[in-house]
Write an enzyme that holds these catalytic residues in place. Structure first.
Site, PDB file in Angstrom:
ATOM      1  N   GLU A 155      11.760   2.402   9.750  1.00  0.00           N
ATOM      2  CA  GLU A 155      12.133   1.106   9.191  1.00  0.00           C
ATOM      3  C   GLU A 155      13.226   1.253   8.136  1.00  0.00           C
ATOM      4  O   GLU A 155      13.436   2.341   7.581  1.00  0.00           O
ATOM      5  CB  GLU A 155      10.913   0.407   8.581  1.00  0.00           C
TER       6      GLU A 155
ATOM      7  N   HIS B  24       5.432   6.033   1.297  1.00  0.00           N
ATOM      8  CA  HIS B  24       6.234   5.041   0.590  1.00  0.00           C
ATOM      9  C   HIS B  24       5.367   3.840   0.236  1.00  0.00           C
ATOM     10  O   HIS B  24       4.274   3.651   0.785  1.00  0.00           O
ATOM     11  CB  HIS B  24       7.442   4.594   1.423  1.00  0.00           C
TER      12      HIS B  24
ATOM     13  N   HIS C 236       4.188   5.670   8.353  1.00  0.00           N
ATOM     14  CA  HIS C 236       4.178   5.204   9.737  1.00  0.00           C
ATOM     15  C   HIS C 236       4.230   6.409  10.673  1.00  0.00           C
ATOM     16  O   HIS C 236       5.010   7.335  10.447  1.00  0.00           O
ATOM     17  CB  HIS C 236       5.360   4.279   9.998  1.00  0.00           C
TER      18      HIS C 236
ATOM     19  N   LYS D 153      -7.214  -3.153   2.199  1.00  0.00           N
ATOM     20  CA  LYS D 153      -7.361  -2.981   3.643  1.00  0.00           C
ATOM     21  C   LYS D 153      -7.947  -1.608   3.973  1.00  0.00           C
ATOM     22  O   LYS D 153      -8.146  -0.762   3.103  1.00  0.00           O
ATOM     23  CB  LYS D 153      -6.003  -3.167   4.331  1.00  0.00           C
TER      24      LYS D 153
ATOM     25  N   ARG E 146      -2.675   3.668   5.872  1.00  0.00           N
ATOM     26  CA  ARG E 146      -2.756   3.363   4.439  1.00  0.00           C
ATOM     27  C   ARG E 146      -3.745   4.286   3.735  1.00  0.00           C
ATOM     28  O   ARG E 146      -4.710   4.746   4.350  1.00  0.00           O
ATOM     29  CB  ARG E 146      -3.196   1.911   4.226  1.00  0.00           C
TER      30      ARG E 146
ATOM     31  N   GLN F 119       1.576   4.198   1.951  1.00  0.00           N
ATOM     32  CA  GLN F 119       1.447   4.208   3.403  1.00  0.00           C
ATOM     33  C   GLN F 119       2.476   5.126   4.040  1.00  0.00           C
ATOM     34  O   GLN F 119       3.416   5.599   3.398  1.00  0.00           O
ATOM     35  CB  GLN F 119       1.639   2.789   3.945  1.00  0.00           C
TER      36      GLN F 119
ATOM     37  N   LYS G 231       7.338   3.668  14.121  1.00  0.00           N
ATOM     38  CA  LYS G 231       7.808   2.554  13.307  1.00  0.00           C
ATOM     39  C   LYS G 231       8.771   3.018  12.211  1.00  0.00           C
ATOM     40  O   LYS G 231       8.504   2.834  11.022  1.00  0.00           O
ATOM     41  CB  LYS G 231       6.620   1.814  12.682  1.00  0.00           C
TER      42      LYS G 231
ATOM     43  N   SER H 111       0.811  -1.215   0.000  1.00  0.00           N
ATOM     44  CA  SER H 111       0.000   0.000   0.000  1.00  0.00           C
ATOM     45  C   SER H 111       0.849   1.273   0.000  1.00  0.00           C
ATOM     46  O   SER H 111       1.992   1.290   0.463  1.00  0.00           O
ATOM     47  CB  SER H 111      -0.912   0.007   1.233  1.00  0.00           C
TER      48      SER H 111
END
Length: 446
Positions: A162, A300, A137, A325, A319, A135, A160, A133
């Site tokens: 990453e 991203h 964080h 979702k 998302r 999205q 989050k 997706s």
């Protein structure tokens, strides 16, 4: 005299239960060495998300021993860590999460104090067949607010950040494109301009380069929000028009890389606004061994390929496109930084022969890549924080802490190594051995 197992703490007794020999401990030894074994093999969970690769084409499936495809289900992610959504286990009845809670010495004093007695990072392998997706964080403050407001959707209160380290060629969208590229999109992609609207398009097109970005962020936010909140009917019509136009123009000219990408995304997610959102974002290609760090509140989407991923222990994802979702479009559009910069591609730094380290700007984690030629060995000196190792290719032996014997290490094996534990790795086959290690960022531990 009591047996060696009786003289050990429950953690070391578990090590013997798992079939690894331990050396007797001296009663006068440091409490840490009495309480914590040197090496714990892990059983890790596979996530069967729809975007994952299937069968032998999935690195995740091969590492997890599901190379036959597990009934044809996609094998998308292998999780290594303590996140409650899919915690790793030491034995069928012992989760790593529970074991670490009972043995905080395994984390090291500073790590246990900073992160509440839990592992601060989540380690993954990803096998991506189709796009994830669009999205972002949340940062810590927003994560706490979202968790309090919608705990069923945002299941923890942690941020989050990453990092993805490419194992194969890896494609992603990350961050907003430069102003000049966005202007070109508005000039040459009428389907996007129509959804953004004349007024928002005019503002972005009128930005001067010498302004140094003044005003661009607010204009970009308005334009992107207009696109992402357009009606489903308008989006479907725009994408249908775009597909027809590009298929026609491809007969007379070569399509750009971004045009080819959006046609590919349209086949994966027909009528999805994320197809058009791709025009706003940077396309990133990672070669094997290159890494991408994604901080909080940055848009991203991973597109294809396989990677090692490490992050703070969280599963918070906001998302807004390319997904079946739940979409939290307003939250995503309001939380983004709207920074415009091509993301830095991390090459890693050699820390010793055969070992490259990828160090992000967050305390929770770092990643080491080990490439051991046949017949070679390497030693990781003790560090005051925990580590997780995964063997990607090849086979050899691993020796850690007070183990009197080395353990076999082959493709797919995952090991938890407590703090203050020396680790030695050997290759034992004609093939090179490739491993990855996740640990707490060295800058925090130093």
């Amino acid at each position: 005299m009591a047996s060696s197992t009786a003289s050990l703490a429950p953690a070391a007794a578990l090590l013997e239960r798992l079939g690894l020999r331990v050396a007797p401990t001296d009663a006068a030894a440091d409490d840490h060495h009495q309480a914590v074994p040197g090496l714990l093999p892990l059983c890790c969970a596979v996530q069967h998300y729809e975007w994952g690769r299937r069968g032998a084409d999935s690195l995740v499936a091969r590492l997890a021993g599901e190379g036959g495809g597990d009934g044809g289900r996609p094998c998308a992610e292998l999780w290594m860590g303590t996140h409650p959504a899919a915690p790793s286990s030491l034995a069928p009845d012992v989760s790593l999460r529970d074991w670490v809670a009972r043995n905080p010495a395994a984390l090291g004093r500073d790590v246990a104090a900073r992160w509440g007695g839990d592992l601060p990072f989540l380690f993954k392998v990803l096998s991506v067949a189709k796009a994830l997706s669009i999205q972002a964080h949340p940062d810590r403050e927003l994560a706490a607010a979202l968790h309090a407001l919608r705990p069923a959707m945002y299941r923890d209160a942690n941020h989050k950040p990453e990092m993805a380290v490419a194992v194969t060629e890896f494609h992603a969208l990350c961050g907003f494109a430069a102003t000049q590229e966005l202007k070109e999109v508005l000039r040459t992609v009428p389907e996007v301009q129509e959804l953004v609207g004349k007024e928002e398009s005019r503002k972005l097109l009128g930005v001067k380069e010498q302004d140094g970005g003044i005003g661009v962020r607010s204009y970009l936010k308005s334009a992107f929000t207009k696109l992402m909140t357009a009606s489903d009917e308008a989006v479907s019509e725009a994408i249908a028009n775009l597909r027809t136009r590009l298929n026609s123009e491809s007969k007379a000219r070569s399509l750009t890389q971004k045009e080819q990408l959006v046609l590919s995304l349209e086949k994966q997610y027909p009528g999805d606004v994320g197809v058009l959102a791709a025009f706003f974002l940077n396309f990133v290609k990672l070669n094997p061994g290159e890494a991408l760090y994604v901080s909080a509140n940055e848009p991203h989407a991973y597109l294809s390929g396989e990677c090692i991923e490490c992050m703070a222990t969280s599963d918070n994802v906001v998302r807004a496109g390319l997904t079946p979702k739940y979409r939290d479009v307003q939250t995503l559009c309001s939380m983004l930084t709207y920074n415009q910069a091509f993301p830095e591609i991390l090459q890693g730094m050699p820390v010793q022969p055969y070992v490259t380290r990828y160090t992000p700007s967050t305390d929770e984690f770092e990643v080491d890549r080990y490439l051991l030629p046949p017949g070679k060995s390497v030693t990781m000196s003790p560090v005051p924080g925990p580590s997780i190792f995964i063997v990607m290719t090849g086979e050899g032996e691993i020796q850690a802490g007070f183990m009197t014997d080395s353990a076999k290490a082959k493709e797919g094996d995952v090991f938890f190594v407590p703090a203050h534990t020396k680790v030695k790795l050997y290759t034992s086959s004609p093939r090179s051995m490739q491993l990855y290690r996740a640990g707490v960022n060295s800058s925090f531990l130093s």
